[in-house]
Design an enzyme around this catalytic site. Structure first.
Site, PDB file in Angstrom:
ATOM      1  N   CYS A 183      28.771  36.625  34.502  1.00  0.00           N
ATOM      2  CA  CYS A 183      29.255  35.260  34.741  1.00  0.00           C
ATOM      3  C   CYS A 183      29.580  35.011  36.216  1.00  0.00           C
ATOM      4  O   CYS A 183      30.124  33.975  36.561  1.00  0.00           O
ATOM      5  CB  CYS A 183      30.453  34.939  33.859  1.00  0.00           C
ATOM      6  SG  CYS A 183      31.843  36.035  34.134  1.00  0.00           S
ATOM      7  N   ASP A 238      33.709  39.227  42.001  1.00  0.00           N
ATOM      8  CA  ASP A 238      34.742  40.201  42.333  1.00  0.00           C
ATOM      9  C   ASP A 238      34.199  41.615  42.344  1.00  0.00           C
ATOM     10  O   ASP A 238      34.631  42.439  43.152  1.00  0.00           O
ATOM     11  CB  ASP A 238      35.915  40.093  41.341  1.00  0.00           C
ATOM     12  CG  ASP A 238      36.834  38.945  41.727  1.00  0.00           C
ATOM     13  OD1 ASP A 238      37.151  38.830  42.922  1.00  0.00           O
ATOM     14  OD2 ASP A 238      37.210  38.160  40.844  1.00  0.00           O
ATOM     15  N   HIS A 243      36.255  29.502  45.496  1.00  0.00           N
ATOM     16  CA  HIS A 243      36.330  28.538  44.405  1.00  0.00           C
ATOM     17  C   HIS A 243      35.846  27.151  44.807  1.00  0.00           C
ATOM     18  O   HIS A 243      35.321  26.412  43.988  1.00  0.00           O
ATOM     19  CB  HIS A 243      37.703  28.579  43.749  1.00  0.00           C
ATOM     20  CG  HIS A 243      37.841  29.864  43.000  1.00  0.00           C
ATOM     21  ND1 HIS A 243      38.398  30.986  43.555  1.00  0.00           N
ATOM     22  CD2 HIS A 243      37.350  30.238  41.803  1.00  0.00           C
ATOM     23  CE1 HIS A 243      38.283  31.983  42.701  1.00  0.00           C
ATOM     24  NE2 HIS A 243      37.655  31.555  41.626  1.00  0.00           N
ATOM     25  N   GLU A 249      34.920  43.486  36.585  1.00  0.00           N
ATOM     26  CA  GLU A 249      34.859  42.981  37.954  1.00  0.00           C
ATOM     27  C   GLU A 249      35.582  43.920  38.923  1.00  0.00           C
ATOM     28  O   GLU A 249      35.782  43.604  40.079  1.00  0.00           O
ATOM     29  CB  GLU A 249      35.386  41.549  38.051  1.00  0.00           C
ATOM     30  CG  GLU A 249      36.668  41.268  37.329  1.00  0.00           C
ATOM     31  CD  GLU A 249      37.043  39.790  37.335  1.00  0.00           C
ATOM     32  OE1 GLU A 249      36.429  38.983  38.038  1.00  0.00           O
ATOM     33  OE2 GLU A 249      37.995  39.445  36.612  1.00  0.00           O
TER      34      GLU A 249
HETATM   35  C1  PEP Z   1      33.740  36.816  39.144  1.00  0.00           C
HETATM   36  O1  PEP Z   1      34.597  37.455  39.757  1.00  0.00           O
HETATM   37  O2  PEP Z   1      32.514  37.053  39.233  1.00  0.00           O
HETATM   38  C2  PEP Z   1      34.129  35.701  38.275  1.00  0.00           C
HETATM   39  C3  PEP Z   1      33.251  35.105  37.502  1.00  0.00           C
HETATM   40  O3  PEP Z   1      35.424  35.292  38.328  1.00  0.00           O
HETATM   41  P1  PEP Z   1      36.050  34.374  39.500  1.00  0.00           P
HETATM   42  O4  PEP Z   1      34.920  33.909  40.369  1.00  0.00           O
HETATM   43  O5  PEP Z   1      36.743  33.251  38.826  1.00  0.00           O
HETATM   44  O6  PEP Z   1      36.972  35.338  40.176  1.00  0.00           O
HETATM   45 MG    MG Z   2      36.634  37.233  39.196  1.00  0.00          MG
END
Ligand code: PEP
Ligand code: MG
Length: 569
Positions: free
Chosen positions: A498, A451, A188, A427
């Site tokens: 995403c 993920d 993150h 995911e």
């Molecule tokens: C992902 O897992 O690709 C996603 C967009 O969610 P996060 O990165 O918030 O886990």
């Molecule tokens: Mg994710």
């Protein structure tokens, strides 16, 4: 000296390296002979600390909200607290120990006491006490303190990992790049660095780097140069200029459609974390929001955001986008995103534990509050609700039924609710494999490749030793994505991506060839992808993707795309 780390966020950063040590100071027992002198040392450390906190507050006052600034007032009160002082004095007197050791003991007692309280507010205070007492101890021991707020020259920050609370303190006027020990491409802090347009490299032994040395980082290939030669400096300054020039070219694509040469349109939308990020959607001409990670509202706060606070946040985002789509994801807490004020049981494998929708079911009131806020905000724009980490159909159905229940409840209270879609993130490999069946109950899919890759490869996305397994173009991943797009086409749904994968041109071309209709990414990448996309025909991208599905390694697929791009088909 040159080092190689993992490239995380592109761009060239040049500045003075500063290492921020986030580990608590180890205070050794030390018997003393002069009690009075320890009293004086303590008083001195208190006034030094108060002065430092006041300076930080003063420097930050134009940038931070009043609510955030109040944290500094709380810190000032702790630093000057008379009860802490008298306890420290008693320890010094009764046990003949140094002021630092006495303070460390007093601090631990307070921290334990606050952590043991049920009230989230008091738990949070434990962190404040830790923060302030560490400052006092460092001042007592003459350990230099670097405050992010007080940085006022071009700086490359070296740190173990960036915590969410540090993010609000990053002043990009001065912070020019970040190097960390922890964190893969999809951690993150990486996501935040990209949002802020800050170059970042991870997987480096930051502790061994010397502070106050001239440093260059190249976030596109993971190069770190300490004390560059004049030639190196000139080379990177030129590269930085080219980068800025490329950015200018990119901005010419504002207002244009996102489409292939032969007119196949896709949606290029933004990943955002907070309402203030809508400024970036405007700046980079996003065609909506493809992922609002709502957990950042929770991570940026000292307590659970209320329904009203959430409503205001969602309303702001929806209103800012007019009738453009806004996909808001329900809380994805757990994994590497923990809330200090939410009591969570220890788990050996948090990424495989009570995370995202699983946590929402466990903390049902939290989830329901969020849904109420979302549905009330639905009248302000084009809302699409999305659930994270759906592993099986029942989870989706359960989450959807909660949403529909709350919708009925609101309608019966004469609260207006607009139409909205309900979709899910893909995911977890199980949901990609079952996309055909899930397509009968969802309105859309959004593939979270961060993920999906982590769970398909069984490799922790935070572990720097496993970054070689982050292979977005591995045929295993492409085949899973293909299952989702095929299922979605068959049922007339739409599919987005995403995960961070979508923001790189090579990957974006492949995803569009596989039938993905919406790419959601850090807004700063949107124009770059729009510009690249216009060079290719959709039918060629489809053929490219079909060919990739027959190959056996990521390397082969990268070669295939590279030669496709080189030919400029
Ligand atoms: C992902 O897992 O690709 C996603 C967009 O969610 P996060 O990165 O918030 O886990
Ligand atoms: Mg994710």
């Amino acid at each position: 000296m040159k080092y190689k780390g993992t490239p995380i966020s592109t761009g060239i950063g040049i500045g003075n390296l500063i290492f921020i040590d986030t580990k608590p100071v180890l205070v050794k027992t030390q018997k003393i002979s002069n009690i009075e002198s320890e009293f004086v040392k303590f008083d001195l450390a208190v006034s030094q600390s108060i002065q430092q906190i006041e300076n930080i507050k003063e420097n930050a006052k134009d940038r931070l909200s009043n609510e955030t600034l109040e944290i500094f007032d709380a810190h000032l009160m702790i630093a000057g607290d008379s009860e802490i002082k008298s306890k420290v004095q008693t320890y010094i007197k009764d046990e003949n120990i140094s002021a630092a050791y006495a303070l460390n003991q007093v601090a631990n007692e307070y921290i334990e006491m606050f952590l043991a309280m049920d009230d989230a507010y008091f738990k949070e205070r434990a962190l404040d006490i830790k923060d302030v007492t560490q400052r006092l101890i460092k001042n007592l021991l003459n350990i230099p303190i670097v405050d992010l707020e007080s940085i006022d020259e071009p700086t490359i920050l070296a740190i173990d990992d960036l915590t969410p609370s540090m993010i609000s303190q990053l002043n990009t006027d001065y912070i020019k790049g970040i190097i960390t020990r922890m964190g893969g491409k999809t951690s993150h802090s990486a996501i935040i660095a990209r949002l802020l347009g800050l170059p970042m490299i991870s997987n480096l032994n930051v502790e061994t780097l010397k502070s106050n040395t001239k440093t260059i980082i190249d976030g596109s290939n993971g190069t770190l140069i300490i004390e560059p030669t004049d030639e190196e400096l000139a080379f990177y300054l030129k590269l930085h200029e080219d980068y800025l020039h490329e950015q200018q070219e990119m901005f010419k694509w504002i207002g244009k459609k996102s489409q292939t040469k032969d007119g196949h349109e896709v949606l290029l939308v933004a990943n955002i974390g907070s309402p203030s990020d809508v400024a970036y959607t405007e700046k980079y001409d996003a065609e909506g929001v493809g992922l609002m990670r709502t957990e950042f509202l929770f991570l940026d706060s000292n307590d659970f955001p209320t329904e009203e606070e959430q409503f205001e946040a969602y309303k702001t985002v929806l209103q800012s986008q007019g009738d453009k789509p806004v996909v808001i994801r329900t809380i994805d807490i757990g994994g590497d995103k923990v809330l200090p004020y939410l009591k969570m049981e220890h788990e050996d494998n948090p990424f495989l534990g009570v995370r995202a929708i699983r946590l929402a079911f466990k903390e049902l009131e939290l989830f329901k509050t969020q849904i109420r806020a979302l549905l009330r905000a639905s009248v302000y724009g084009n809302l699409k609700i999305m659930f994270p980490m759906i592993a099986i159909k029942d989870e989706f159905l359960k989450a959807k039924s909660i949403v529909l229940e709350i919708k009925d409840e609101l309608l019966s209270q004469n609260v207006k609710v607009n139409d909205f879609e309900i979709g899910m993130m893909v995911e977890i490999p199980s949901s990609a494999l079952m996309a055909d069946d899930l397509a009968t109950v969802v309105d859309f899919f959004s593939i979270g490749t961060n993920d999906l890759i982590q769970y398909t490869m069984a490799s922790d996305r935070m572990n720097p030793h496993l970054s070689y397994l982050y292979q977005p173009l591995n045929p295993a991943i492409l085949r899973l994505i293909n299952m989702v797009t095929s299922a979605s086409k068959k049922h007339n749904l739409w599919t987005g991506v995403c995960g961070e994968m979508a923001s790189e041109v090579q990957n974006a071309l492949m995803l569009i060839g596989l039938g993905v209709e919406e790419l959601s990414m850090s807004p700063a990448n949107i124009l770059k992808v729009r510009m690249a996309l216009a060079k290719y025909n959709y039918k060629d991208l489809q053929a490219l993707a079909q060919k990739a599905l027959t190959l056996s390694t990521e390397h082969d697929i990268i070669m295939l795309i590279d030669s496709f791009i080189e030919k400029g088909e």
